[in-house]
Scaffold this active site. Structure first.
Site, PDB file in Angstrom:
ATOM      1  CE1 TYR A 163      -7.209   7.579   8.178  1.00  0.00           C
ATOM      2  CE2 TYR A 163      -9.401   7.947   7.157  1.00  0.00           C
ATOM      3  CZ  TYR A 163      -8.415   6.985   7.899  1.00  0.00           C
ATOM      4  OH  TYR A 163      -8.744   5.695   8.450  1.00  0.00           O
ATOM      5  CE  LYS A 167      -6.128   4.777   5.900  1.00  0.00           C
ATOM      6  NZ  LYS A 167      -5.101   3.870   6.324  1.00  0.00           N
TER       7      LYS A 167
END
Length: 251
Positions: A163, A167
């Protein structure tokens, strides 16, 4: 024109926005805020049909126009088709807000190829596919694109490696696209932090989180929506990340 009178800001009334992940949480707040600004909003959802319908009702009550549209963004063909459907439905596109994301815990000792690919695909692959697909329409409208990032790209935490890599990729993609698409399209990002903490946090954990934030409170989805509105309305901002975290990354 007097400096600061707001008359040089982008008028959003009547323009078209597509917001992904808009059936719940932050995406829903963004879609409602854009609708309240008079935009015609494609309210994307995957598993939140009831939430998307409620968002459309709120937009209509505020005088805007909402259109609930479903798509599985794990499928990049479907992600691109979502852009096409929106452009066809509203005859154009002025603003693309890429908010849909998965926040999946992936401890390093159990992280496998399938989890890595799954998280990177939704959080990085799908936003790229949609941004690329929307380029022609956004150029024609001299519109803008806003990615929703995360402060974890600069302040990582445990057990969410794919994740956080995604990002970080979103941040760099925003910067690269802002150069690639200028001057016709502005590209920016909003990076929330300490906004809508996990439901499983107890009172002591929430209190500790508040104490770590210089402004002394948790953020809200509305805080993120206001940041998106600011970037959508600001004609001389591109290639920038607006951090919405109450100052937490300062500490």
């Amino acid at each position: 024109m007097a400096i600061g009178d707001g008359s040089d800001s982008v008028d959003l009334a009547g323009k078209v926005a597509l917001v992904t992940g808009a059936g719940r949480r932050v995406g829903a707040a963004i879609a409602c805020a854009l609708g309240e600004a008079g935009m015609r909003v494609a309210v994307h959802h995957h598993g939140s049909a009831a939430g998307a319908a409620e968002v459309c009702e709120q937009i209509a009550a505020a005088g805007g126009e909402g259109w609930a549209v479903a798509a599985d963004l794990d499928d990049r063909k479907a992600a691109r088709h979502l852009v096409d459907r929106t452009i066809e439905h509203f005859a154009g596109l002025d603003l693309l807000v890429l908010s849909a994301a998965s926040f999946e815990a992936t401890p390093l000792d159990t992280l496998d190829d399938a989890a890595w690919d799954r998280v990177l695909n939704l959080n990085l692959g799908a936003p790229f596919a949609m941004a690329q697909r929307a380029t022609e329409a956004l150029r024609a409208a001299r519109g803008s694109l806003v990615f929703i990032g995360c402060t974890s790209r600069r302040a990582p935490f445990r057990d969410y490696l794919p994740y956080q890599v995604a990002k970080a990729g979103i941040h760099q993609m925003m910067r690269a696209l802002s150069l690639q698409l200028a001057p016709e399209v502005r590209v920016n990002a909003v990076a929330p932090g300490s906004v809508l903490p996990p439901d499983e946090f107890d009172d002591s954990q929430l209190d500790a989180l508040r104490r770590s934030i210089p402004l002394g409170r948790l953020g809200s989805a509305a805080d993120v929506a206001r940041a998106v509105l600011h970037l959508a309305r600001s004609p001389f901002i591109t290639g920038q990340e607006l951090v919405v975290d109450g100052g937490r990354t300062l500490t």
